[in-house]
Design a protein around this motif. Structure first.
Motif, mmCIF file in Angstrom:
data_model
loop_
_atom_site.group_PDB
_atom_site.id
_atom_site.type_symbol
_atom_site.label_atom_id
_atom_site.label_comp_id
_atom_site.label_asym_id
_atom_site.label_seq_id
_atom_site.Cartn_x
_atom_site.Cartn_y
_atom_site.Cartn_z
ATOM 1 N N ASN A 144 -2.942 -2.987 -22.244
ATOM 2 C CA ASN A 144 -2.798 -2.327 -23.723
ATOM 3 C C ASN A 144 -1.401 -2.681 -24.239
ATOM 4 O O ASN A 144 -1.363 -2.098 -25.399
ATOM 5 C CB ASN A 144 -3.455 -1.036 -23.845
ATOM 6 N N ILE A 145 -0.608 -2.888 -23.493
ATOM 7 C CA ILE A 145 0.867 -3.014 -24.029
ATOM 8 C C ILE A 145 1.081 -4.461 -24.453
ATOM 9 O O ILE A 145 0.958 -5.546 -23.621
ATOM 10 C CB ILE A 145 1.740 -2.656 -23.004
ATOM 11 N N VAL A 146 1.283 -4.419 -25.864
ATOM 12 C CA VAL A 146 1.345 -6.054 -26.368
ATOM 13 C C VAL A 146 3.233 -6.332 -26.255
ATOM 14 O O VAL A 146 3.169 -7.513 -25.433
ATOM 15 C CB VAL A 146 1.268 -6.192 -27.587
ATOM 16 N N LYS A 182 4.764 -8.229 -13.167
ATOM 17 C CA LYS A 182 3.167 -7.618 -13.393
ATOM 18 C C LYS A 182 2.980 -8.520 -14.919
ATOM 19 O O LYS A 182 2.138 -8.290 -15.335
ATOM 20 C CB LYS A 182 3.045 -6.348 -13.729
ATOM 21 N N GLY A 183 3.831 -9.624 -15.208
ATOM 22 C CA GLY A 183 3.359 -10.548 -16.319
ATOM 23 C C GLY A 183 4.105 -10.276 -17.666
ATOM 24 O O GLY A 183 3.801 -10.549 -18.586
ATOM 25 N N PHE A 184 5.245 -9.491 -17.311
ATOM 26 C CA PHE A 184 6.084 -9.253 -18.655
ATOM 27 C C PHE A 184 7.126 -10.080 -18.706
ATOM 28 O O PHE A 184 7.929 -10.141 -17.782
ATOM 29 C CB PHE A 184 6.278 -7.713 -18.714
ATOM 30 N N LEU A 185 7.560 -10.443 -19.762
ATOM 31 C CA LEU A 185 8.606 -11.385 -19.815
ATOM 32 C C LEU A 185 9.777 -11.080 -20.992
ATOM 33 O O LEU A 185 9.444 -10.497 -22.142
ATOM 34 C CB LEU A 185 8.090 -12.849 -20.595
ATOM 35 N N ARG A 186 10.984 -11.005 -20.879
ATOM 36 C CA ARG A 186 12.126 -10.500 -21.548
ATOM 37 C C ARG A 186 12.486 -11.760 -22.438
ATOM 38 O O ARG A 186 12.868 -12.837 -22.165
ATOM 39 C CB ARG A 186 13.356 -10.203 -20.832
ATOM 40 N N LEU A 187 12.203 -11.808 -23.811
ATOM 41 C CA LEU A 187 12.278 -12.632 -24.562
ATOM 42 C C LEU A 187 13.689 -12.667 -25.116
ATOM 43 O O LEU A 187 14.403 -13.712 -25.606
ATOM 44 C CB LEU A 187 11.361 -12.205 -25.985
ATOM 45 N N GLN A 188 14.493 -11.401 -25.476
ATOM 46 C CA GLN A 188 15.640 -11.439 -25.735
ATOM 47 C C GLN A 188 16.298 -9.857 -25.322
ATOM 48 O O GLN A 188 15.523 -9.067 -24.914
ATOM 49 C CB GLN A 188 16.058 -11.910 -27.302
ATOM 50 N N LYS A 189 17.160 -9.816 -25.899
ATOM 51 C CA LYS A 189 17.869 -8.135 -25.523
ATOM 52 C C LYS A 189 16.880 -6.947 -26.075
ATOM 53 O O LYS A 189 16.717 -6.055 -25.280
ATOM 54 C CB LYS A 189 19.059 -8.181 -26.244
ATOM 55 N N SER A 190 15.949 -7.106 -26.986
ATOM 56 C CA SER A 190 15.543 -6.074 -27.467
ATOM 57 C C SER A 190 13.777 -6.067 -27.052
ATOM 58 O O SER A 190 13.234 -5.289 -27.478
ATOM 59 C CB SER A 190 15.625 -5.850 -29.185
ATOM 60 N N TYR A 191 13.459 -7.160 -26.771
ATOM 61 C CA TYR A 191 12.083 -7.552 -26.594
ATOM 62 C C TYR A 191 11.560 -7.555 -25.155
ATOM 63 O O TYR A 191 12.037 -8.584 -24.313
ATOM 64 C CB TYR A 191 11.431 -8.508 -27.406
ATOM 65 N N LEU A 192 10.510 -6.922 -24.674
ATOM 66 C CA LEU A 192 9.799 -7.506 -23.356
ATOM 67 C C LEU A 192 8.310 -7.559 -23.560
ATOM 68 O O LEU A 192 7.863 -6.667 -24.045
ATOM 69 C CB LEU A 192 10.206 -6.423 -22.329
ATOM 70 N N ALA A 193 7.753 -8.801 -23.390
ATOM 71 C CA ALA A 193 6.460 -9.100 -24.106
ATOM 72 C C ALA A 193 5.530 -9.162 -23.119
ATOM 73 O O ALA A 193 5.854 -9.676 -21.774
ATOM 74 C CB ALA A 193 6.518 -10.240 -24.978
ATOM 75 N N ASN A 194 4.427 -8.648 -22.957
ATOM 76 C CA ASN A 194 3.120 -8.884 -21.855
ATOM 77 C C ASN A 194 2.731 -10.384 -22.340
ATOM 78 O O ASN A 194 2.105 -10.818 -23.360
ATOM 79 C CB ASN A 194 2.169 -7.866 -22.422
ATOM 80 N N MET A 195 2.825 -11.258 -21.256
ATOM 81 C CA MET A 195 2.540 -12.599 -21.522
ATOM 82 C C MET A 195 0.816 -12.736 -21.804
ATOM 83 O O MET A 195 0.554 -13.855 -22.059
ATOM 84 C CB MET A 195 2.781 -13.562 -20.429
ATOM 85 N N ASN A 196 0.090 -11.829 -21.330
ATOM 86 C CA ASN A 196 -1.256 -11.649 -21.592
ATOM 87 C C ASN A 196 -1.549 -11.782 -23.039
ATOM 88 O O ASN A 196 -2.492 -12.394 -23.796
ATOM 89 C CB ASN A 196 -1.940 -10.747 -21.056
ATOM 90 N N HIS A 197 -0.557 -11.309 -23.851
ATOM 91 C CA HIS A 197 -0.670 -11.272 -25.419
ATOM 92 C C HIS A 197 0.216 -12.224 -26.011
ATOM 93 O O HIS A 197 0.112 -12.478 -27.332
ATOM 94 C CB HIS A 197 -0.336 -10.034 -25.808
ATOM 95 N N ILE A 198 0.792 -13.260 -25.488
ATOM 96 C CA ILE A 198 1.503 -14.289 -26.057
ATOM 97 C C ILE A 198 0.663 -15.471 -26.161
ATOM 98 O O ILE A 198 0.175 -16.072 -25.220
ATOM 99 C CB ILE A 198 2.818 -14.696 -25.157
#
Length: 238
Positions: A144-146, A182-198
């Protein structure tokens, strides 16, 4: 946590249950405890929802080690903690995949760390995290985390599939350490995204479903794209 406790000493069984419920209440965890006064009652009950079992070893009839051996074939992921007054059974306990081994005379110092370790293991396996929200804890399913957004005040904003984001205590780097495998990707300093939602990454932006694009670090752009494509390529074809 769904917990089962098996011990033929009914007085100890009652007191031990109270101790577990007290610790879980202090930690803010929801817990359900099922108690059994014999291994026969344990083995003939529906344990499909039980995640953690506290099991006495020396019991009449089927002993705890034998009971654990029988349970292992049906419940390979069940966390089994042996609770006994006898150290001599420790080796046998670990041979059946015991998670921990607690001495009854030392429960005041060992029970809480054991519950904390079991909770962390179950949480990791379940695909969820607990976050601190104004003095209380809340369980959030990873699916549920984008994305997570770090702020400058030791706060992290969780952008979820539900409309309202949540602000919780912590640093984004702490979340990254746990969530990256667990499939989360650091996009830059402020964002960590769930790759299931990219949906895709292009033009130094990550396009997420249900949200506007997020800026991707230009300096790390190639490496971020490589990680995303590698993860996407490893996903099973549906």
């Amino acid at each position: 946590m769904n917990i089962a406790i098996c011990d033929d000493n009914t007085a100890f069984l009652q007191d031990f249950t109270i101790q577990i419920e007290h610790i879980c209440r202090l930690k803010g965890w929801q817990v359900t405890c099922k108690t059994f006064s014999s291994s026969h009652a344990l083995l003939t009950s529906d344990l499909s929802r039980v995640e953690l079992l506290f099991l006495d070893i020396k019991m009449p009839g089927t002993d705890g080690i034998t009971a654990a051996q029988k349970l292992r074939s049906s419940f390979p992921n069940l966390l089994i903690v042996f609770v006994t007054a006898f150290l001599e059974y420790a080796t046998e306990g670990y041979e059946v995949g015991a998670f921990r081994y607690l001495l009854k005379q030392k429960l005041t110092t060992t029970l809480r760390p054991c519950l904390e370790a079991a909770h962390e293991k179950l949480l990791s396996a379940s695909g969820a995290i607990y976050v601190q929200l104004e003095g209380t804890q809340k369980e959030i399913l990873l699916q549920n985390i984008v994305y997570l957004e770090g702020t400058s005040h030791r706060k992290v904003i969780l952008h979820l599939t539900s409309p309202e984001p949540l602000e919780c205590a912590g640093k984004l780097s702490d979340f990254e350490n746990f969530l990256s495998p667990k499939g989360f990707l650091r996009l830059q300093k402020s964002y960590l995204a769930n790759m299931n939602h990219i949906l895709t990454i292009r033009g130094y932006q990550a396009i997420l479903d249900g949200y506007g694009p997020l800026k991707v670090s230009e300096r790390q752009y190639s490496e971020i794209c490589r990680k995303f494509l590698k993860w996407k390529g490893l996903r099973p074809v549906r």
